[in-house]
Design an enzyme around this catalytic site. Sequence first.
Site, PDB file in Angstrom:
ATOM      1  N   ASP A   1       0.977  -1.180   0.108  1.00  0.00           N
ATOM      2  CA  ASP A   1      -0.174  -0.116   0.092  1.00  0.00           C
ATOM      3  C   ASP A   1       0.830   1.292  -0.125  1.00  0.00           C
ATOM      4  O   ASP A   1       2.084   1.149  -0.506  1.00  0.00           O
ATOM      5  CB  ASP A   1      -0.839  -0.133   1.157  1.00  0.00           C
ATOM      6  CG  ASP A   1      -2.261   0.657   1.071  1.00  0.00           C
ATOM      7  OD1 ASP A   1      -2.053   1.938   0.568  1.00  0.00           O
ATOM      8  OD2 ASP A   1      -3.369   0.029   1.105  1.00  0.00           O
TER       9      ASP A   1
ATOM     10  N   HIS B   1       2.211   1.926  -3.321  1.00  0.00           N
ATOM     11  CA  HIS B   1       1.420   2.927  -4.000  1.00  0.00           C
ATOM     12  C   HIS B   1       2.126   4.203  -3.841  1.00  0.00           C
ATOM     13  O   HIS B   1       1.236   5.287  -4.203  1.00  0.00           O
ATOM     14  CB  HIS B   1       0.014   2.996  -3.308  1.00  0.00           C
ATOM     15  CG  HIS B   1      -0.720   1.883  -3.465  1.00  0.00           C
ATOM     16  ND1 HIS B   1      -2.008   1.408  -2.926  1.00  0.00           N
ATOM     17  CD2 HIS B   1      -0.453   0.360  -4.037  1.00  0.00           C
ATOM     18  CE1 HIS B   1      -2.627   0.201  -3.348  1.00  0.00           C
ATOM     19  NE2 HIS B   1      -1.321  -0.487  -4.144  1.00  0.00           N
TER      20      HIS B   1
END
Length: 388
Positions: free
Chosen positions: A219, A242
């Site tokens: 993430d 991310h």
Amino acid sequence: MAKYPTTTILFQALLLLFLPQSLTVSTTYNISYFGAKPDGTTDSTSSLFRAWSLACASTKPSTIYVPQGQFLLKNLRFEGPCANKAITFHIVGTLVAPSNYNFFKNVGYWLLFEGVDCVSIHGGNLDGRGGSLWACKKSGKTCPNGATILGISNSKNVLISGLTSLNSQMFHIVINGCQNIMLQGLNVLAPGDSPNTDGIHVQLSNGVTILNSSIGTGDDCISIGPGATNLWIENVGCGPGHGISIGSLGKDYEEAGVQNVTVKTARFKDTQNGLRIKTWGRPSKGFVRGVLFQHATMTNVQNPIVIDQNYCPSNKNCVKINNVTYQDIRGTSATEIAVKFNCSRTCPCHEIRLKDVNLSYIYQPARSSCSNAAGSAIGLIEPSSCLY
Ligand SMILES: *[C@@H]1O[C@H](CO)[C@@H](O)[C@H](O)[C@H]1NC(C)=O
Ligand SMILES: *[C@@H]1O[C@H](CO)[C@@H](O)[C@H](O)[C@H]1NC(C)=O
Ligand SMILES: *[C@@H]1O[C@H](CO)[C@@H](O)[C@H](O)[C@H]1NC(C)=O
Ligand SMILES: *[C@@H]1O[C@H](CO)[C@@H](O)[C@H](O)[C@H]1NC(C)=O
Ligand SMILES: *[C@@H]1O[C@H](CO)[C@@H](O)[C@H](O)[C@H]1NC(C)=O
Ligand SMILES: *[C@@H]1O[C@H](CO)[C@@H](O)[C@H](O)[C@H]1NC(C)=O
């Protein structure tokens, strides 16, 4: 010469204060003396807790020593205030979480520091053993949220250096409600497809510095929540994951803003985003202002530069974004749109500045896309700017 913010200099001064004291009068609490076993299976929670209790109650500088080996620990809270202002964790070995994720159910954090002042943590590995929980989440079954490996909450003057955080069930490190926190030389690792394993999350905190660290997760590399002010991030490598994200912001109407964030010399490799600002399309008092993204390199990044301010309900204020500078950002985009500023008609983004941005896309020229984004561009800008 790299210039570090004053918080760093303060920290170095603080360390100089710590060091002579700890060399002369520091008491060391070796967790082995309290029965901890380096076998990875004996529960060492009470041993570490005992060491902490003594260190915290002591009026002298104290060191908690975790020797070589694997120490199994259940969730622990290290609560201040303490009687001294110089507690050091010296971790040589590895702290491992229970393998059964049901153990954590709703505790939120595996290791949580709450209300401490002048604590430092050096070295060691924290292994969250998130694998079975990720498998549960990916199977679509109902699973617990899982625990963040390390939380620093309502604390000040905390230094964490040379620590490795592995395979968290949830976020790896969360800094919440803090002042003057320094994280340096960290290694944060989880597979690219592990859900919700954000590297470092910072919110409601002033004067957090993150230096010289490498973060690969499933993430966000670093996520920046409401109320993060005077945040400095320098020399950080991200990927997989991310990217560095301010947001999501604007979840609540009463929300603290994000102000004065510097992200300097960041490297992104195979990430979903590079430098992102993301807000909800809801009425909110939140804002983002005074952000400098400087010297970033992108390698095969899907959205190297992105502001995604979801459209707001008509005539309502939503999270305002202004004074954001992108300087010396270069490398390759994995998609055609290398620069995207998607702002709302009801509160456009202002003072967006591009200086020397060179992003390319392998198959054809890269493009930029703007909606309601105002600002300026100077120097070489590739793809060319679409700011008005
Ligand atoms: C801590 O205890 C372990 C086990 O007894 C020992 O091997 C190690 O040398 C000790 N280290 C310190 C710094 O006290
Ligand atoms: C961070 O890394 C830089 C360059 O590698 C080095 O000069 C600096 O001393 C490091 N800073 C800290 C606080 O470790
Ligand atoms: C912005 O934050 C940095 C630390 O990250 C600090 O050194 C600097 O003084 C702050 N600038 C302002 C205008 O507050
Ligand atoms: C924009 O933000 C930068 C970085 O925080 C700050 O130094 C500068 O003063 C801000 N400019 C304006 C016009 O507010
Ligand atoms: C901009 O954001 C809106 C709202 O999320 C979305 O509907 C639209 O497709 C986005 N535009 C672009 C060019 O991505
Ligand atoms: C921009 O980047 C491309 C690809 O990396 C490179 O070939 C080109 O020379 C760069 N342009 C400048 C002016 O640096």
